[in-house]
Design an enzyme around this catalytic site. Structure first.
Site, short mmCIF file in Angstrom:
data_model
loop_
_atom_site.label_atom_id
_atom_site.label_comp_id
_atom_site.label_asym_id
_atom_site.label_seq_id
_atom_site.Cartn_x
_atom_site.Cartn_y
_atom_site.Cartn_z
N ASP A 77 0.85 -1.19 0.00
CA ASP A 77 0.00 0.00 0.00
C ASP A 77 0.89 1.24 0.00
O ASP A 77 2.08 1.18 0.32
CB ASP A 77 -0.91 -0.04 1.23
CG ASP A 77 -1.70 1.24 1.41
OD1 ASP A 77 -2.34 1.70 0.45
OD2 ASP A 77 -1.65 1.81 2.53
N ASN A 119 -9.31 -0.08 3.04
CA ASN A 119 -9.32 -0.44 1.62
C ASN A 119 -8.25 -1.47 1.28
O ASN A 119 -8.18 -1.95 0.15
CB ASN A 119 -9.16 0.81 0.74
CG ASN A 119 -7.83 1.50 0.91
OD1 ASN A 119 -7.23 1.46 1.99
ND2 ASN A 119 -7.37 2.17 -0.12
#
Length: 285
Positions: free
Chosen positions: A8, A239
């Protein structure tokens, strides 16, 4: 043996100054030198990621827009899952009606309202009036972080987009009003054609129902003939859950929410302590 690691960006690879430390960059180079495929997986647009890595020698696969796009290391698109234009128009119409600041991620631009900064400034003033103890600096930092992306194109209304030949991959709504954010969740969380996720305290994001970091990881691993059991993932936010759940080995950042930490195999250091480099080091020992 891990053959692919998905990383990420915000809150993970990037520190609080939105920069990638030398230690993290060196760790990515080391992983690639050891034959590990490194993938950046983010809610950001792929061209924004390319800008972040522009002054480095590093090129990676990029899962962008929360899994709605996958781009080759050379920048060519490999996979995309855009939102149906009619659905996108309905979402944007509602966001404008409710006076949200929003961003629309497309092929080459992030479209946002001309009056977007004014909308957030008004919300900050209202938040301060309602609660004088609220941190102005934190709100300004959050807003500046949002505006630090590259590729913005300003529009007067979402209707300007209906005439353009573009794909819409991600719609991000941002607000300092907690009730307003909750209203958005209530509006879209049961929608059949889109999914809703959050990547920070003040936003929610909408993508095609089949778009997620987890689905994109599956697709890319299959493309590269890598088993999911041979993949790893590291992230900090909600997410990221879809990819953290399916990766063979998962790590939550030290700065991640408790819920994220509980579902991962391990917890690495924070994004201020080069947590990505620490995790990569454990994979290549």
């Amino acid at each position: 043996m891990v053959k692919l690691i998905t990383v990420d960006l915000d809150g993970t690879l990037l520190n609080e100054s939105s920069q990638i430390s030398k230690k993290n960059l060196d760790a990515i180079r080391s992983a690639q030198a050891n034959g590990i495929e490194v993938v950046i997986a983010t809610g950001r647009a792929h061209f924004d990621v390319q800008t972040i890595f522009k002054h480095t020698d590093i090129k990676t696969w990029i899962i962008g827009a929360n899994g709605a796009t996958i781009h080759h290391p050379d920048g060519k698109i490999f996979y995309s899952e855009p939102i149906n234009r009619e659905n996108a128009a309905g979402i944007l119409s509602w966001l404008e009606q409710e006076e949200y600041y929003y961003e629309v991620f497309s092929n080459h631009s992030i479209f946002t309202p001309q009056n977007g900064k004014e909308l957030l400034a008004i919300e900050m003033d209202r938040a301060i009036s309602a609660n004088p103890k609220v941190s102005i600096d934190r709100m300004k930092h959050a807003a500046n972080k949002q505006f630090s992306q590259t590729g913005y194109t300003f529009i007067n209304s979402y209707k300007d987009l209906l005439e353009k030949d573009i794909d819409i991959y991600n719609i991000l709504a941002f607000s300092f009003n907690a009730e307003k954010l909750q209203q958005g969740w209530q509006k879209f969380h049961q929608a059949k054609d889109v999914t809703i996720v959050t990547s920070a305290n003040h936003n929610f994001e909408l993508e095609h129902k089949n778009a997620s970091k987890g689905n994109a990881l599956k697709i890319l691993a299959n493309k590269l003939n890598i088993k999911l059991a041979e993949t790893a993932a590291v992230g900090d936010s909600f997410n990221d859950i879809s990819m953290l759940k399916i990766a063979g080995r998962s790590a939550a950042m030290g700065n991640a929410d408790t819920e994220i930490k509980k579902l991962c195999h391990e917890v690495t250091l924070s994004n201020q302590e080069d947590g990505v480099a620490h995790f990569i080091d454990t994979l290549t020992r």
